[in-house]
Scaffold this active site. Sequence first.
Site, short mmCIF file in Angstrom:
data_model
loop_
_atom_site.label_atom_id
_atom_site.label_comp_id
_atom_site.label_asym_id
_atom_site.label_seq_id
_atom_site.Cartn_x
_atom_site.Cartn_y
_atom_site.Cartn_z
CG ASP A 139 -1.52 0.84 0.60
OD1 ASP A 139 -1.58 2.64 0.99
OD2 ASP A 139 -3.16 0.93 1.57
CG HIS A 140 1.46 4.86 -3.14
ND1 HIS A 140 0.29 4.14 -3.64
CD2 HIS A 140 1.43 6.18 -3.13
CE1 HIS A 140 -0.43 4.66 -3.82
NE2 HIS A 140 0.43 5.82 -4.06
CG HIS A 167 -4.19 4.34 -0.55
ND1 HIS A 167 -3.16 3.11 -1.07
CD2 HIS A 167 -4.66 4.67 -2.05
CE1 HIS A 167 -2.43 2.83 -2.33
NE2 HIS A 167 -3.41 3.92 -3.48
C1 BG6 Z 1 -3.56 4.47 -6.25
C2 BG6 Z 1 -4.78 5.02 -6.85
O1 BG6 Z 1 -3.27 3.80 -5.63
O2 BG6 Z 1 -3.30 6.10 -5.54
C3 BG6 Z 1 -4.88 5.96 -7.81
O3 BG6 Z 1 -4.65 3.77 -8.13
C4 BG6 Z 1 -4.34 7.21 -7.17
O4 BG6 Z 1 -5.93 6.33 -8.19
C5 BG6 Z 1 -3.50 7.45 -6.31
O5 BG6 Z 1 -4.17 8.12 -7.80
C6 BG6 Z 1 -2.72 8.68 -5.23
O6 BG6 Z 1 -1.88 8.08 -5.05
P1 BG6 Z 1 -0.91 9.49 -4.42
O7 BG6 Z 1 -0.03 9.10 -4.30
O8 BG6 Z 1 -0.50 10.09 -5.55
O9 BG6 Z 1 -1.29 10.25 -3.72
#
Ligand code: BG6
Length: 513
Positions: free
Chosen positions: A194-195, A257
């Site tokens: 989960d980045h 997230h």
């Molecule tokens: C991803 C989603 O996991 O996270 C995307 O699939 C989203 O739709 C993105 O744009 C958002 O990540 P960050 O790091 O740009 O907030």
Amino acid sequence: MEEITKKAPKKNTIENQILVIFGSNGDLSKRKLLPAIFQLYLDDLLPDNFILIGAGSQEKDEESNRVEVKEALLKFAKGDVTAFPEKLELFLQRLYYKKVHNQTEEDFGELKEYIDTLSARLNIPKNIIYYFSIPPFLYEVVAAHLVKYGLNTEDDGWKRIIVEKPFGYSYDTAIDLDKKLRSGFNEDQIYRIDHYLGKETVQNIMVTRFSNGFFEPIWNRKYVDRIEITAAEKIGVGSRGGYYDTSGAMRDMIQNHLMQVLAVIAMEPPSIFDSESIRNETVKVLQALRPIKTSEIQDYVVRGQYIATDVDGELQKGYRQETNVVSNSKTETFVAMKLFVDNWRWGDVPFYIRTGKQLPERVTEVIIHLKPAPHQLFKQRCVAQSTNMIILRIHPDAGVAVDFGMKIPGAGYKVQNVNMAFHYSDLAENKISEAYERLLLDCMIGDSTLYARADAVKASWKFVDPILQAWKTNPKIPLYFYECNTWGPNESNALFGDKQLKWRVPFKKFKTD
Ligand code: BG6
């Protein structure tokens, strides 16, 4: 402030290993994974004996793969890749490629042979990470194929798989996927990425809370009035319409997230800082989420979808006009919701969460709204409404700000809100690493702290699934349309149930409204 990152591990503490990326020719691999691995290489964090095997359906030889990876790095790597021509060439020499069609079982037999040959030739132990950078419906297929050829067995080196969200499509499918993965891999071999957890500033929430004496005493129902979590995006779904239309904001952002961010905000302090202790605490938060009754969904959740809008003379497409989106799609591109964590710390404190595409800014932040002082001595003299907030800015302008009332210099006792802000960028010597760099490195070391554990994924699905079911089955639940470059449907403010309150508009540089 205390140390914000775990110390970067010394290179020789990371065992020599092989990284196999399934879907190596895809978007995620080119934009995020390859640049992250290259950055780890530049930072001298990869082990001495490390190779990366790209596995994709395209037929190409190792040399043309290197050329393509180079192109991707030139385009997507952080900083100027051409500044390190020698390093780049050395890095490219560590790349290998094998054509693998994920649905063809025999291809995995060939992959095994390829790995065996490289491992013997280059004298690399078979410590292997398999990165599933592939559509989720292929996860169980690829896992089964790996098992079929014994590519999961650990007698000749450890094996780990990294799977990208979404982990399942619903509660039932998530359980099912987990069962299938677990039939070939143990929980400690499965890394659910989960980045958001890889973001420095999300990790810093724990450090802010638990390394300081003054936040924790007020971090509870006695002093906190409400908590807002916003993850806004300026862009629309772009080329990802096909995926997004089957997903929507709830599955794409909230189930994973934002639930993880919420868990880090609301968790109890662990007694020790290790993977299991932390994840034991975060899962408790998700398990304590008060279920939303089907009959009350409209009072707790607002969904929206962006429509075609003229923004500064330029026509922005509506969601339904995006490529690969069905023309009468009811998929939500915006969700705002109110929820409660039913435990002693948070009893009856509302948490407000929202996310959306085509909003005015790209910003993710958490706001802890504190209760007002018990006796408003200066009420008549406030120039701005005196509010106390702790703002945890995840991006952009990552940092922490505290907002409070101050006396305006001069006669009398006029009070105005001001803020003290700490900006990460001020920590010049500490570069902020990209989430994927951190997470990949953690997996290479075998540290799963920042990866989602199966029980947390399950608890989160258990909470969101009834909402998704209700949306699907009850056409009376409205889908509100909103114009691009706005903060979503106005109805989202009704969640506060108090006309005085509304979502806070984030400001770029922590300025408060
Ligand atoms: C991803 C989603 O996991 O996270 C995307 O699939 C989203 O739709 C993105 O744009 C958002 O990540 P960050 O790091 O740009 O907030």
